[in-house]
Design a protein around this motif. Structure first.
Motif, mmCIF file in Angstrom:
data_model
loop_
_atom_site.group_PDB
_atom_site.id
_atom_site.type_symbol
_atom_site.label_atom_id
_atom_site.label_comp_id
_atom_site.label_asym_id
_atom_site.label_seq_id
_atom_site.Cartn_x
_atom_site.Cartn_y
_atom_site.Cartn_z
ATOM 1 N N THR A 135 -4.190 12.688 30.154
ATOM 2 C CA THR A 135 -3.877 13.753 29.412
ATOM 3 C C THR A 135 -2.703 13.937 27.883
ATOM 4 O O THR A 135 -3.512 14.287 26.501
ATOM 5 C CB THR A 135 -2.498 14.727 30.492
ATOM 6 N N PHE A 136 -2.378 13.051 27.513
ATOM 7 C CA PHE A 136 -2.372 11.876 26.555
ATOM 8 C C PHE A 136 -2.381 11.218 26.004
ATOM 9 O O PHE A 136 -3.097 10.271 26.143
ATOM 10 C CB PHE A 136 -0.844 11.999 26.184
ATOM 11 N N MET A 137 -2.406 10.925 24.018
ATOM 12 C CA MET A 137 -3.641 10.074 23.897
ATOM 13 C C MET A 137 -2.978 9.055 22.697
ATOM 14 O O MET A 137 -1.825 10.023 22.517
ATOM 15 C CB MET A 137 -4.533 10.377 23.184
ATOM 16 N N ASP A 138 -2.800 7.666 22.855
ATOM 17 C CA ASP A 138 -1.796 7.417 21.506
ATOM 18 C C ASP A 138 -1.978 8.276 20.068
ATOM 19 O O ASP A 138 -3.444 8.703 19.939
ATOM 20 C CB ASP A 138 -2.003 5.959 21.574
ATOM 21 N N TYR A 139 -1.211 8.802 18.897
ATOM 22 C CA TYR A 139 -1.973 8.892 18.145
ATOM 23 C C TYR A 139 -0.975 8.056 16.987
ATOM 24 O O TYR A 139 -0.016 7.405 17.171
ATOM 25 C CB TYR A 139 -1.125 10.277 17.631
ATOM 26 N N ARG A 140 -2.000 8.102 16.112
ATOM 27 C CA ARG A 140 -1.817 7.540 14.452
ATOM 28 C C ARG A 140 -2.412 8.612 13.639
ATOM 29 O O ARG A 140 -3.518 8.816 14.154
ATOM 30 C CB ARG A 140 -2.580 6.414 14.709
ATOM 31 N N PRO A 141 -2.147 8.354 12.660
ATOM 32 C CA PRO A 141 -2.818 9.742 11.648
ATOM 33 C C PRO A 141 -3.724 8.806 11.029
ATOM 34 O O PRO A 141 -4.640 7.714 10.913
ATOM 35 C CB PRO A 141 -1.894 9.225 10.430
ATOM 36 N N PRO A 142 -5.077 9.660 11.210
ATOM 37 C CA PRO A 142 -6.518 8.757 11.464
ATOM 38 C C PRO A 142 -6.904 8.769 9.915
ATOM 39 O O PRO A 142 -8.131 8.567 9.659
ATOM 40 C CB PRO A 142 -7.213 9.801 11.860
ATOM 41 N N LYS A 143 -6.302 9.396 9.031
ATOM 42 C CA LYS A 143 -7.281 9.858 8.017
ATOM 43 C C LYS A 143 -6.112 9.380 6.815
ATOM 44 O O LYS A 143 -6.012 9.549 5.108
ATOM 45 C CB LYS A 143 -7.433 11.342 7.294
ATOM 46 N N LEU A 144 -4.248 8.745 6.367
ATOM 47 C CA LEU A 144 -3.793 8.452 5.904
ATOM 48 C C LEU A 144 -2.614 6.871 6.032
ATOM 49 O O LEU A 144 -3.074 6.758 7.983
ATOM 50 C CB LEU A 144 -2.490 9.787 6.003
ATOM 51 N N SER A 145 -2.587 7.055 5.620
ATOM 52 C CA SER A 145 -1.364 5.162 5.954
ATOM 53 C C SER A 145 -0.971 4.768 5.148
ATOM 54 O O SER A 145 -0.662 3.291 4.639
ATOM 55 C CB SER A 145 -2.577 3.776 5.543
ATOM 56 N N ILE A 146 -0.063 6.094 4.517
ATOM 57 C CA ILE A 146 1.171 6.205 4.051
ATOM 58 C C ILE A 146 2.153 5.659 4.832
ATOM 59 O O ILE A 146 2.550 6.746 5.754
ATOM 60 C CB ILE A 146 1.224 7.168 3.065
ATOM 61 N N GLY A 147 2.770 5.166 4.689
ATOM 62 C CA GLY A 147 4.533 5.411 5.496
ATOM 63 C C GLY A 147 4.843 4.266 6.504
ATOM 64 O O GLY A 147 3.649 3.859 6.648
ATOM 65 N N PRO A 148 5.535 4.208 6.946
ATOM 66 C CA PRO A 148 5.871 2.988 7.853
ATOM 67 C C PRO A 148 5.347 3.618 9.541
ATOM 68 O O PRO A 148 5.484 4.835 9.379
ATOM 69 C CB PRO A 148 7.646 2.388 8.174
ATOM 70 N N PRO A 149 4.716 2.761 10.536
ATOM 71 C CA PRO A 149 5.143 3.649 11.460
ATOM 72 C C PRO A 149 5.829 3.839 12.077
ATOM 73 O O PRO A 149 7.549 3.784 11.926
ATOM 74 C CB PRO A 149 4.153 2.738 12.321
ATOM 75 N N HIS A 150 5.925 4.915 12.953
ATOM 76 C CA HIS A 150 6.597 6.365 13.634
ATOM 77 C C HIS A 150 7.972 4.804 14.494
ATOM 78 O O HIS A 150 7.350 4.247 15.142
ATOM 79 C CB HIS A 150 6.152 7.041 14.471
ATOM 80 N N PRO A 151 9.319 4.902 14.016
ATOM 81 C CA PRO A 151 10.476 4.092 15.188
ATOM 82 C C PRO A 151 9.598 4.339 16.920
ATOM 83 O O PRO A 151 9.791 3.306 17.447
ATOM 84 C CB PRO A 151 11.230 4.928 15.112
ATOM 85 N N ASP A 152 8.862 5.422 17.171
ATOM 86 C CA ASP A 152 8.539 5.701 18.387
ATOM 87 C C ASP A 152 7.511 5.581 18.932
ATOM 88 O O ASP A 152 6.928 6.538 18.174
ATOM 89 C CB ASP A 152 9.433 5.992 19.420
ATOM 90 N N PRO A 153 7.057 5.215 20.286
ATOM 91 C CA PRO A 153 5.014 5.973 19.891
ATOM 92 C C PRO A 153 4.616 7.072 20.226
ATOM 93 O O PRO A 153 6.133 7.667 20.714
ATOM 94 C CB PRO A 153 5.069 5.072 21.825
ATOM 95 N N VAL A 154 3.703 7.748 19.475
ATOM 96 C CA VAL A 154 3.752 9.447 20.041
ATOM 97 C C VAL A 154 2.268 9.414 20.220
ATOM 98 O O VAL A 154 1.372 8.856 20.360
ATOM 99 C CB VAL A 154 4.495 9.386 18.575
ATOM 100 N N VAL A 155 2.538 10.601 21.047
ATOM 101 C CA VAL A 155 1.121 11.112 21.408
ATOM 102 C C VAL A 155 0.713 12.412 21.365
ATOM 103 O O VAL A 155 1.507 12.804 20.415
ATOM 104 C CB VAL A 155 0.848 10.502 23.229
ATOM 105 N N GLU A 156 -0.584 12.666 21.807
ATOM 106 C CA GLU A 156 -1.209 13.707 21.520
ATOM 107 C C GLU A 156 -1.991 13.812 21.892
ATOM 108 O O GLU A 156 -2.400 13.371 23.359
ATOM 109 C CB GLU A 156 -2.143 14.159 20.033
ATOM 110 N N THR A 157 -2.044 15.016 22.792
ATOM 111 C CA THR A 157 -2.925 16.151 24.035
ATOM 112 C C THR A 157 -4.277 15.055 23.997
ATOM 113 O O THR A 157 -5.226 15.588 22.589
ATOM 114 C CB THR A 157 -2.911 17.512 24.102
ATOM 115 N N SER A 158 -4.864 15.708 25.134
ATOM 116 C CA SER A 158 -6.676 14.647 24.890
ATOM 117 C C SER A 158 -7.004 15.834 24.443
ATOM 118 O O SER A 158 -8.027 15.361 23.340
ATOM 119 C CB SER A 158 -6.562 14.652 26.380
ATOM 120 N N SER A 159 -6.692 16.887 24.186
ATOM 121 C CA SER A 159 -7.971 18.025 23.600
ATOM 122 C C SER A 159 -7.858 18.007 22.059
ATOM 123 O O SER A 159 -8.725 17.828 21.435
ATOM 124 C CB SER A 159 -7.424 19.281 24.513
#
Length: 845
Positions: A170-194
């Motif tokens: 239902t959820f997929m791990d999320y990372r900004p696909p087209k930006l690499s600015i800033g540190p990673p989020h302190p906790d794991p973040v997900v996005e819906t599969s759709s």
């Protein structure tokens, strides 16, 4: 899914040099491994990757083991069977697509439709554009379909899903696909599969505060991504001429408040030094101040609108020239006694051509702009729509984790450009009709389209590591007895109401409004009972969590403040025990809605008799007791037509001065006759039996009228006595029902009960919307009502103070309600002292 490296050398060459076993290539490190005869499962010596022989080699290894039962006996190996036609090379799964890794060039077996995956060898995140696969791989002959087989794992997964177990992807791990600015989020973040299947547009906006953010690391890469796309979206205009808006749909913990602060700071550097921040509570102004300080915007002032007068904000007396105006949705629709509105005040302060930020935080408060049929739009929804229309160049941000739960709730988001000029829908009604026909799938497509157009982000914290459990709270014997007696009482109360309604003197039967109130109170009563039944189990779970070294947060839907305040008003500030919400609700319903006949008003004494006579006379003026109009004899002249006028004049004067006695029929001056104030007849005083010799009053009545009036009053007194008896009997039944209600053993208010059992207000942080609470006396007997605020802490700061005590670890139990916890975060700030595991208990109904 097991993935393999590039195919090894042909099978014949592998087994030719190893008659006692087979040689395979490791799927992890690509090392050539030699396996003994009969070994089917193994682990690599270098990378320790557990593996299994492919089916082609599995069959040959087993056959070889059967042909060589002992290690010391020489045997001639049996001839190998010819390979079947269309056998795929070793390591190639014919049911998947073979794609080379962009980093290590290893051939990977990718399932059809999988757009994101990670290379098992180099651990690089990869994305697939399926439409371009044909450019890199030549067409090949179709492979025969694999044989059907029962997938036990899939059957087990479906069974667990039906039983409420694990779900699919239902959820997929999320990372900004087209930006690499800033540190990673302190906790794991997900996005819906759709949503993860859709790529956002290319970022083109250059942040002014990028260097500052990278140095301070105040915002994570996810939050910076939101800044870029929001500012990029604000550079666009809709076909209607209004500036386009942006929707932040991130869940709790992603940091919407700090993202908003970053947007304000970025626009400040662009010269837009005015912003309007609308939220749900005035105490969240302190969170806004904290978020601005965290991003480095300490120079930006935050002004609470509810503390400012209704005059012009930029006037000399107020002096708000720039900064952030913080207000609630209630303030947005407020107005003064002189007719001045906060809406007009804000529009005047922003000025014409305003292009600063308007942030609608927790914007789902305006969701009822387009209600269902039969309802009216709320003033809050209309105000949100109005301020957007009056400031067309404003940079609008919609911010809510539940803003698009239903298509109808999108009605106020006019700046998204989903309907109107230049779209497929003329207005929102047409858009709503199309989306409602498509159901949830259509709403998901809308969200995917919004993300692809760069106007929407929706991420949430991952539940990885969190445990969820539905605890069944068994009813205790005492609670079962309470519930049984309460159900019996409500049944008897319904019969009593039906019986009492039969004695009503009104022509109409008992109103349907009473039955609506009956069933509404019935539902609220048993909802309180069900909530109270869960209190013992919740207290046990909380105490166990505290013993295990955890902190506890308990969520309630209602505080019962209305019932508590009514009881305190009725009984005083000092009570014997906590208020029972079900009891007070039941008492209120019986007191206000139990049907009673109208209480009669008796007529007593001579004054009432005269009043009745006066009413009669005023109702029938000029009518005698026999119902005939009094006739007065008139003198007519015998002749001489010229004297008709004079004779008529004389006749008129005679009518005014002389009247005829109703008894003797003789003519007499009016002033010498007695006038009955009841029937209106004129008589001589001497004609009456007995004659009247004394002076009479103006409201004198004749003997016959007195007799008739007294007879009527007698019958009326008898009728009033019957009505009084009916009323007194009904009132006695009502009082008896109230006594039964007071004698029922019913549970206390859940909120007060939980706080008391967990150590009282000194150990429990309460974050609710109520103004006062009941506290047990120091001696243990009785409770006292006291305000939640003190001299040092104002009412609007109480929840913030309680939250701070919880975050500092001074109170390890927190109770939150739906009204008081909006916008409050108890899990996000890593700077807080309290970092122990959080145990959350939600009392739902």
């Amino acid at each position: 899914m097991q993935q393999h490296q590039p195919p090894p050398v042909p099978l014949q060459s592998q087994t030719a040099g190893t008659p006692g076993g087979v040689q395979v290539r490791c799927a992890g490190c690509a090392k050539i491994l030699t396996l003994d005869a009969g070994v089917t499962e193994f682990a690599c010596d270098d990378c320790q990757l557990p593996q299994m022989l492919p089916p082609e080699l599995m069959t040959r290894a087993q056959a070889h083991a059967q042909a060589h039962p002992g290690p010391n006996k020489a045997r001639t190996p049996p001839p190998l069977p010819p390979p079947p036609p269309h056998v795929a090379p070793h390591g190639v799964d014919p049911s998947k697509i073979q794609i080379p890794c962009a980093n290590c060039k290893a051939i990977l077996n990718v399932p059809h439709g999988l757009a994101r995956f990670r290379c098992p060898q180099c651990q690089v995140d990869l994305a697939v554009d399926v439409s371009k696969l044909q450019q890199f791989f030549p067409p090949r002959l179709p492979l025969p379909p694999p044989p059907e087989e029962v997938n036990e794992v899939a059957i087990e997964v479906e069974r667990e899903e039906d039983e409420g177990g694990m779900a699919g992807e239902t959820f997929m791990d999320y990372r900004p696909p087209k930006l690499s600015i800033g540190p990673p989020h302190p906790d794991p973040v997900v996005e819906t599969s759709s949503l993860s299947a859709v790529q956002p547009p290319e970022p083109t906006y250059d942040l002014k505060i990028k260097d500052d953010l990278e140095n301070k690391k105040a915002l994570s890469c996810l939050q910076i991504e939101t800044l870029v796309y929001a500012c990029q979206r604000h550079l666009q205009h809709l076909p209607s001429g209004e500036r386009a808006g942006f929707f932040v749909g991130d869940g709790a913990g992603v940091g919407k408040g700090r993202t908003i602060a970053g947007l304000i700071w970025e626009n400040w550097h662009r010269g837009m030094k005015k912003a309007v921040w609308v939220s749900v509570g005035s105490d969240l102004k302190f969170d806004a101040r904290r978020d601005l300080d965290d991003v480095g915007a300490t120079c930006i002032e935050v002004h609470a609108l509810n503390k400012l007068p209704y005059s012009k904000l930029d006037s000399k007396s107020v002096g708000v020239k720039e900064g952030v105006i913080f207000l609630t949705y209630s303030s947005l629709i407020a107005s003064s006694e002189r007719g001045r509105s906060r809406m007009g005040q804000l529009v005047q302060w922003c000025g014409p051509g305003f292009n600063g930020l308007i942030i609608f935080d927790e914007c789902h408060k305006a969701k009822n702009l387009v209600p269902e049929s039969g309802s009216q739009p709320t003033r809050t929804g209309e105000a949100v729509l109005e301020i957007q229309a009056k400031l067309p160049e404003a940079r609008v941000i919609y911010c809510s984790a539940t803003g698009a739960s239903e298509p109808r709730n999108l009605g106020y988001m006019v700046r998204l450009g989903l309907w109107g000029p230049g779209t497929s829908f003329a207005d929102f009604r047409e858009f709503l009709g199309a989306i409602e026909k498509g159901g949830v799938g259509a709403l998901e497509l809308v969200a995917m389209d919004m993300k692809a157009r760069g106007m929407y982000v929706c991420r949430t914290l991952s539940y990885k590591g969190a445990e969820f459990e539905v605890v069944e709270a068994p009813l205790e014997a005492e609670m079962m007895d309470m519930y049984k007696k309460a159900a019996e009482f409500w049944t008897e109360l319904r019969q009593d109401i039906l019986t009492a309604s039969q004695f009503l003197t009104n022509e109409k039967p008992i109103s349907s409004q009473v039955w609506r109130l009956y069933w509404a109170s019935h539902q609220r009563f048993f909802r309180h009972m069900c909530m109270s039944a869960k209190v013992p189990a919740a207290v046990r779970l909380a105490k166990q969590a505290l013993m295990d070294g955890k902190c506890v947060v308990i969520g309630l839907q209602s505080t019962g403040e209305a019932r508590t305040e009514e009881a305190v008003t009725k009984y005083g500030l000092e009570l014997d025990d906590f208020i029972s919400g079900p009891r007070e609700l039941l008492l209120k319903f019986v007191e206000e809605n139990y049907p009673l006949p109208e209480k009669p008003e008796p007529l007593e004494g001579e004054d009432n008799v005269k009043e009745l006579q006066r009413k009669r006379h005023s109702a029938t003026p000029g009518v005698s007791m026999k119902g005939r109009v009094r006739k007065v004899a008139k003198w007519k002249p015998a002749s001489d037509e010229d004297s008709e006028t004079d004779s008529a004049q004389e006749s008129t004067e005679s009518d005014d001065e002389f009247q005829i006695c109703e008894i003797c029929q003789s003519e007499e001056e009016r002033k010498k006759l007695l006038h009955c104030s009841c029937c209106g007849q004129l008589v001589h005083a001497a004609c009456l039996i007995p004659p009247v010799t004394d002076e009479v009053s103006v409201d004198w009545s004749c003997h016959s009228c007195k007799e008739k009036t007294e007879e009527f009053l007698k019958r009326r007194q008898e009728y009033i006595a019957v009505l009084t008896k009916m009323y007194e009997e009904a009132l006695a039944r009502k009082l008896n029902i109230l006594e039964i209600v007071r004698s029922l053993d019913l549970p206390n208010n859940p909120l007060d009960d939980i706080i008391d059992q967990l150590g009282g207000p000194d150990n429990v942080a309460e974050m609710t919307g109520r103004r006062g609470m009941l506290v047990r006396a120091s001696g243990g007997k009785g409770v006292t009502y006291q305000a939640r605020n003190t001299k040092e802490i104002s009412m609007e700061m109480v929840n913030m103070h309680e939250k701070q005590l919880f975050m500092e670890g001074k109170k390890l139990v927190a109770i939150i309600s739906e009204a008081g916890s909006a916008g409050v975060s108890l899990q996000a700030d890593r700077r807080a002292t309290n970092q122990v595991c959080l145990y959350f208990i939600e009392l739902i109904f």
